[in-house]
Motif scaffolding. Structure first.
Motif, PDB file in Angstrom:
ATOM      1  N   MET A 111       7.128   0.963  16.510  1.00  0.00           N
ATOM      2  CA  MET A 111       8.253   0.187  16.908  1.00  0.00           C
ATOM      3  C   MET A 111       9.380   0.989  15.898  1.00  0.00           C
ATOM      4  SD  MET A 111       6.751  -2.269  18.680  1.00  0.00           S
ATOM      5  CE  MET A 111       7.824  -3.852  18.511  1.00  0.00           C
ATOM      6  N   GLY A 112       9.946   1.781  16.789  1.00  0.00           N
ATOM      7  CA  GLY A 112      11.141   2.455  16.004  1.00  0.00           C
ATOM      8  C   GLY A 112      10.665   3.815  15.808  1.00  0.00           C
ATOM      9  N   THR A 113      10.693   4.859  16.656  1.00  0.00           N
ATOM     10  CA  THR A 113      10.147   5.984  16.211  1.00  0.00           C
ATOM     11  C   THR A 113      11.074   7.020  15.217  1.00  0.00           C
ATOM     12  OG1 THR A 113      11.468   7.050  18.199  1.00  0.00           O
ATOM     13  CG2 THR A 113       9.275   6.743  18.764  1.00  0.00           C
ATOM     14  N   THR A 114      10.554   7.829  14.498  1.00  0.00           N
ATOM     15  CA  THR A 114      11.007   8.120  13.231  1.00  0.00           C
ATOM     16  C   THR A 114      12.439   8.794  13.518  1.00  0.00           C
ATOM     17  OG1 THR A 114       8.998   8.575  12.418  1.00  0.00           O
ATOM     18  CG2 THR A 114      10.622   9.355  11.189  1.00  0.00           C
ATOM     19  N   ASP A 115      12.589   9.785  14.544  1.00  0.00           N
ATOM     20  CA  ASP A 115      13.758  10.438  14.639  1.00  0.00           C
ATOM     21  C   ASP A 115      14.914   9.588  15.836  1.00  0.00           C
ATOM     22  OD1 ASP A 115      13.199  13.120  13.228  1.00  0.00           O
ATOM     23  OD2 ASP A 115      11.984  13.692  14.788  1.00  0.00           O
TER      24      ASP A 115
ATOM     25  N   PHE B 172       9.740  -1.572   3.312  1.00  0.00           N
ATOM     26  CA  PHE B 172      11.066  -1.733   2.767  1.00  0.00           C
ATOM     27  C   PHE B 172      11.655  -0.562   2.234  1.00  0.00           C
ATOM     28  CE2 PHE B 172      11.838  -6.446   2.707  1.00  0.00           C
ATOM     29  CZ  PHE B 172      10.643  -6.865   3.307  1.00  0.00           C
ATOM     30  N   HIS B 173      11.172   0.378   1.846  1.00  0.00           N
ATOM     31  CA  HIS B 173      11.769   1.577   1.204  1.00  0.00           C
ATOM     32  C   HIS B 173      12.402   2.392   2.255  1.00  0.00           C
ATOM     33  CE1 HIS B 173       7.583   3.414   1.541  1.00  0.00           C
ATOM     34  NE2 HIS B 173       8.355   4.054   2.344  1.00  0.00           N
ATOM     35  N   LYS B 174      12.570   1.996   3.441  1.00  0.00           N
ATOM     36  CA  LYS B 174      13.286   2.531   4.643  1.00  0.00           C
ATOM     37  C   LYS B 174      14.548   1.657   4.773  1.00  0.00           C
ATOM     38  CE  LYS B 174      10.113   5.715   6.570  1.00  0.00           C
ATOM     39  NZ  LYS B 174       9.250   6.062   7.774  1.00  0.00           N
TER      40      LYS B 174
ATOM     41  N   THR C  56       0.832  -1.096   0.061  1.00  0.00           N
ATOM     42  CA  THR C  56      -0.130  -0.025   0.100  1.00  0.00           C
ATOM     43  C   THR C  56       0.815   1.179   0.196  1.00  0.00           C
ATOM     44  OG1 THR C  56      -1.883   0.928   1.022  1.00  0.00           O
ATOM     45  CG2 THR C  56      -0.236   0.201   2.486  1.00  0.00           C
ATOM     46  N   TRP C  57       0.370   2.373   0.261  1.00  0.00           N
ATOM     47  CA  TRP C  57       0.940   3.485  -0.060  1.00  0.00           C
ATOM     48  C   TRP C  57       1.682   4.053   1.152  1.00  0.00           C
ATOM     49  CZ3 TRP C  57      -4.307   4.190   1.314  1.00  0.00           C
ATOM     50  CH2 TRP C  57      -4.590   5.084   2.053  1.00  0.00           C
ATOM     51  N   GLY C  58       2.912   3.346   1.564  1.00  0.00           N
ATOM     52  CA  GLY C  58       3.585   3.642   2.611  1.00  0.00           C
ATOM     53  C   GLY C  58       3.423   3.311   3.931  1.00  0.00           C
ATOM     54  N   GLY C  59       4.129   3.603   4.751  1.00  0.00           N
ATOM     55  CA  GLY C  59       3.822   3.310   6.245  1.00  0.00           C
ATOM     56  C   GLY C  59       2.780   4.147   6.918  1.00  0.00           C
ATOM     57  N   GLN C  60       2.450   5.290   5.942  1.00  0.00           N
ATOM     58  CA  GLN C  60       1.342   6.431   6.325  1.00  0.00           C
ATOM     59  C   GLN C  60      -0.021   5.296   5.953  1.00  0.00           C
ATOM     60  OE1 GLN C  60       0.722  10.332   6.266  1.00  0.00           O
ATOM     61  NE2 GLN C  60      -0.972   9.255   6.839  1.00  0.00           N
ATOM     62  N   GLY C  61      -0.055   4.950   4.595  1.00  0.00           N
ATOM     63  CA  GLY C  61      -0.994   4.116   4.390  1.00  0.00           C
ATOM     64  C   GLY C  61      -1.524   3.015   5.116  1.00  0.00           C
TER      65      GLY C  61
ATOM     66  N   THR D  47       7.501   0.815  -1.587  1.00  0.00           N
ATOM     67  CA  THR D  47       7.513  -0.783  -1.204  1.00  0.00           C
ATOM     68  C   THR D  47       7.024  -0.934   0.284  1.00  0.00           C
ATOM     69  OG1 THR D  47       9.989  -0.663  -1.034  1.00  0.00           O
ATOM     70  CG2 THR D  47       8.741  -1.591  -2.934  1.00  0.00           C
ATOM     71  N   SER D  48       5.778  -0.905   0.572  1.00  0.00           N
ATOM     72  CA  SER D  48       5.333  -1.147   1.932  1.00  0.00           C
ATOM     73  C   SER D  48       4.113  -2.169   1.902  1.00  0.00           C
ATOM     74  CB  SER D  48       4.672   0.208   2.378  1.00  0.00           C
ATOM     75  OG  SER D  48       5.565   1.233   2.484  1.00  0.00           O
ATOM     76  N   LEU D  49       4.653  -3.173   2.624  1.00  0.00           N
ATOM     77  CA  LEU D  49       3.554  -4.298   2.937  1.00  0.00           C
ATOM     78  C   LEU D  49       2.903  -4.069   4.378  1.00  0.00           C
ATOM     79  CD1 LEU D  49       2.920  -6.875   1.387  1.00  0.00           C
ATOM     80  CD2 LEU D  49       4.227  -8.197   3.411  1.00  0.00           C
TER      81      LEU D  49
ATOM     82  N   ALA E 290       0.866  -1.975  14.857  1.00  0.00           N
ATOM     83  CA  ALA E 290       2.223  -1.805  15.487  1.00  0.00           C
ATOM     84  C   ALA E 290       2.718  -0.775  14.073  1.00  0.00           C
ATOM     85  CB  ALA E 290       3.337  -3.085  15.484  1.00  0.00           C
ATOM     86  N   ASP E 291       3.306   0.356  14.318  1.00  0.00           N
ATOM     87  CA  ASP E 291       3.828   1.073  13.340  1.00  0.00           C
ATOM     88  C   ASP E 291       5.263   0.808  13.356  1.00  0.00           C
ATOM     89  OD1 ASP E 291       4.534   3.035  11.544  1.00  0.00           O
ATOM     90  OD2 ASP E 291       3.755   4.536  12.555  1.00  0.00           O
ATOM     91  N   SER E 292       5.514  -0.223  12.393  1.00  0.00           N
ATOM     92  CA  SER E 292       7.003  -0.836  12.422  1.00  0.00           C
ATOM     93  C   SER E 292       7.676  -0.203  10.977  1.00  0.00           C
ATOM     94  CB  SER E 292       7.095  -2.255  12.517  1.00  0.00           C
ATOM     95  OG  SER E 292       5.899  -2.810  11.887  1.00  0.00           O
ATOM     96  N   ALA E 293       7.117   0.868  10.567  1.00  0.00           N
ATOM     97  CA  ALA E 293       7.845   1.281   9.258  1.00  0.00           C
ATOM     98  C   ALA E 293       9.045   1.639   9.362  1.00  0.00           C
ATOM     99  CB  ALA E 293       7.225   2.880   9.000  1.00  0.00           C
ATOM    100  N   MET E 294       9.799   2.222  10.574  1.00  0.00           N
ATOM    101  CA  MET E 294      11.118   2.201  10.725  1.00  0.00           C
ATOM    102  C   MET E 294      11.728   1.069  11.315  1.00  0.00           C
ATOM    103  SD  MET E 294      13.420   4.515  10.215  1.00  0.00           S
ATOM    104  CE  MET E 294      12.620   6.198  10.139  1.00  0.00           C
ATOM    105  N   GLY E 295      10.955   0.441  12.387  1.00  0.00           N
ATOM    106  CA  GLY E 295      11.933  -0.554  12.949  1.00  0.00           C
ATOM    107  C   GLY E 295      11.599  -2.032  12.176  1.00  0.00           C
TER     108      GLY E 295
HETATM  109  C1  PLP Z   1       8.505   6.879   7.785  1.00  0.00           C
HETATM  110  C2  PLP Z   1       7.305   6.614   8.973  1.00  0.00           C
HETATM  111  C3  PLP Z   1       5.864   6.516   8.642  1.00  0.00           C
HETATM  112  C4  PLP Z   1       5.556   7.041   7.158  1.00  0.00           C
HETATM  113  O1  PLP Z   1       5.960   6.079   6.043  1.00  0.00           O
HETATM  114  P1  PLP Z   1       5.975   6.467   4.638  1.00  0.00           P
HETATM  115  O2  PLP Z   1       6.350   5.071   4.175  1.00  0.00           O
HETATM  116  O3  PLP Z   1       6.802   7.608   4.455  1.00  0.00           O
HETATM  117  O4  PLP Z   1       4.255   6.596   4.160  1.00  0.00           O
HETATM  118  C5  PLP Z   1       5.055   6.241   9.559  1.00  0.00           C
HETATM  119  N1  PLP Z   1       5.390   5.805  10.849  1.00  0.00           N
HETATM  120  C6  PLP Z   1       6.802   5.821  11.059  1.00  0.00           C
HETATM  121  C7  PLP Z   1       7.057   5.374  12.537  1.00  0.00           C
HETATM  122  C8  PLP Z   1       7.873   6.313  10.358  1.00  0.00           C
HETATM  123  O5  PLP Z   1       9.108   6.328  10.594  1.00  0.00           O
END
Ligand code: PLP
Length: 543
Positions: free
Chosen positions: A247-251, A332-334, A153-158, A342-344, A281-286
């Motif tokens: 699960m892994g804050t962005t900063d 995956f694109h992180k 889908t459209w990113g971690g945001q999606g 490439t977000s699953l 679990a917002d594991s986009a980063m971790g």
């Molecule tokens: C980057 C990030 C997102 C957003 O992911 P995108 O792929 O940029 O849409 C959401 N949550 C966390 C914790 C992120 O680090």
């Protein structure tokens, strides 16, 4: 073959047409390679962003009346590459990937097939790849691959948006018809990504019903505060419907305690007789660090040094509980080193998807036929790119161990960077735990980080230190061609002595993200900072 057909790949696989395309691709690779310079951040010259830069482009842009020769089109494309930042060793700003070769090839295959991942009749390869990566990754995170489901889908945001929609529809099946009840509440860490903020806006839940939970010093959600805020909502007639566990804050790479969060939701569900509260679990980063979930630290097959192992062991303990979440995401694109997007989105229980699936009568021209059995009518997209193919290629080529080595190296480089930073600067504090990212804060004189954390400084003092760091970021940003550090104006919030309002903390970020960011480069990063710190300190004396 007529002229129009020559603008397309062949229908019969003839050699001439293939050679032509390969020739174009060769030109593109050659030209981009010629722009590369390992000592610089950008491909070619950085554009001069004058005030009228985009206005001029707006003026000049027109669709040509007659199509241009391919050579001209390629020249124009290469022009787009010029000035683009390239994720080589000079890039240490954010979790932007350098796509690996397999993922690039996967992307190419995706484009050549151009399957529509919406429906297997239109995209058999994409559908198959999606099923495969969903199963592979379910096994890694501890979901039952026969019960789980997943889609790109459209990113971690999606993924956050999809999970929120699922949470609402699961708890209030009538809401798809009647709209969202106005007493639903969502909870997240105050350091969570703004994805949830946007999602509560867009779903009509409203930002007022998004409750921010305070964090601990390791940047994970404070569970006592979570529980207290949930009980407060309940006592006022609200319904806690959704918790975002980062699960892994962005900063700062803080990792929420998902086991602890689940213990609280279970307790409150029982105590107040609530329907199950959804946890994403917002594991986009971790998320990639789940690749260590089965790592045998005792035998240590990758011969990781103790300092790296001890960090990864700590991660293992946290990420082994991720299967408790109702859904999660792999961006995956992180840290997975594949191209955007490439977000699953992974769902623990595919039965949940029925709450958001369209009725067959609503999808008259696809899906519900005698042929084709994979129809993703529950996604918010209609047509979907087959980005699972890129993910698939990357997983095959990297393997679990390849990813482990890459991810362990991010930790290794960060440990070296931190040590060197603290050794070489008298006026710096490292402000997060060891992770792929190091956040650090400079001080005009002595280091006051402990005092800041303890709320002992005044508002003016914190603001002054923030400004000192903001100005330093401007200074090093000018030379980002040499080394591009990241920064954030809100690493976390701290108390001050003379006011109730907490203040944000400005820090610099060193994000190790590229395979070219190695231990050998650390000295160069430090010298760059030192050189600029000398200039910065002198400019202060002059003022
Ligand atoms: C980057 C990030 C997102 C957003 O992911 P995108 O792929 O940029 O849409 C959401 N949550 C966390 C914790 C992120 O680090």
């Amino acid at each position: 073959m007529n002229q129009l057909q020559q603008l397309f790949p062949s229908a019969d696989g003839n050699v001439e047409q293939r050679e032509k395309i390969l020739g174009y691709i060769n030109t593109i690779f050659t030209n981009i390679d010629e722009l590369k310079d390992p000592s610089k951040l950008t491909l070619g010259q950085m554009p001069n962003y004058t005030k009228d830069y985009y206005n001029r482009i707006i003026e000049e842009s027109n669709v040509p009346r007659k199509g241009l020769p391919m050579e001209v089109t390629i020249t124009e494309l290469i022009d787009l590459a010029k000035g683009q930042r390239f994720v080589n060793s000079n890039y240490v700003a954010n979790a932007a990937p350098l796509p690996n070769i397999a993922s690039i090839l996967g992307n190419l295959v995706m484009v050549l097939l151009n399957g529509n991942a919406l429906w297997d009749v239109e995209g058999s390869g994409a559908a198959k790849a999606e099923i495969m990566v969903t199963s592979m990754l379910s096994k890694i995170v501890g979901y039952d691959q026969n019960t789980s489901a997943g889609y790109t889908t459209w990113g971690g945001q999606g993924a956050v948006f999809n999970s929120l929609r699922l949470a609402v529809a699961r708890q209030f099946p009538e809401s798809n018809k009647e709209g969202v009840p106005n007493n639903i509440f969502c909870f997240c860490s105050e350091l969570s990504h703004y994805s949830l903020y946007k999602s509560v806006e867009a779903t009509g839940i409203g930002v007022n019903n998004m409750i921010r939970v305070e964090v601990n010093d390791d940047h994970s959600m404070n569970l006592e505060d979570l529980k207290m805020k949930m009980e407060k909502v309940i006592s006022e007639g609200g319904i806690p419907a959704y918790i975002l566990a980062t699960m892994g804050t962005t900063d700062t790479f803080g990792i929420d305690d998902i086991k602890g969060i689940k213990a609280i939701t279970s307790e409150l569900e029982q105590k107040y007789n609530l329907k199950p509260i959804y946890v994403h679990a917002d594991s986009a980063m971790g998320g990639m660090y789940t690749f260590f979930n089965e790592y045998d630290f005792a035998n240590n097959p990758l011969h990781l040094e103790d300092s790296v192992s001890s960090v990864l062991k700590r991660y293992q303990q946290k990420f082994q509980s991720i299967h408790l979440a109702d859904s999660m995401v792999f961006d995956f694109h992180k840290l997975g080193q594949t191209p955007y997007i490439t977000s699953l989105f992974l769902v623990k229980n595919k039965e949940d998807l029925r709450y958001i699936d369209l009725d067959a009568s609503e999808t008259p021209y696809v899906g519900n036929r005698g042929y084709g059995s994979y129809h993703t009518s529950y996604t918010l997209e209609c047509s979907r790119m087959g980005s699972a193919i890129s993910i698939y290629a990357s997983l095959l080529s990297m393997g679990i161990e390849g990813y482990q080595s890459l991810l362990a190296n991010y930790i290794r480089v960060n440990i070296a960077f931190r040590e060197s930073l603290l050794r070489e600067f008298k006026n710096v504090a490292v402000t997060n735990e060891v992770s792929p990212v190091t956040t650090f804060r400079f001080y005009p004189n002595e280091v006051l980080w402990k005092e800041e954390l303890g709320g002992k400084l005044t508002r003016d003092e914190v603001v002054e230190i923030n400004e000192y760091n903001g100005e330093f970021a401007e200074l090093i940003g000018v030379e980002r061609e040499r080394v591009y550090f990241g920064n954030t104006s809100k690493q976390r919030l701290i108390h001050v002595r003379d006011g109730d309002k907490r203040l944000p903390v400005y820090v610099h970020k060193f994000f190790s993200i590229s395979p070219y960011t190695t231990i050998e480069e650390v000295d160069r990063y430090i010298s760059f900072l030192k050189e600029h710190m000398n200039v910065h300190q002198k400019s202060l004396v002059l003022v």
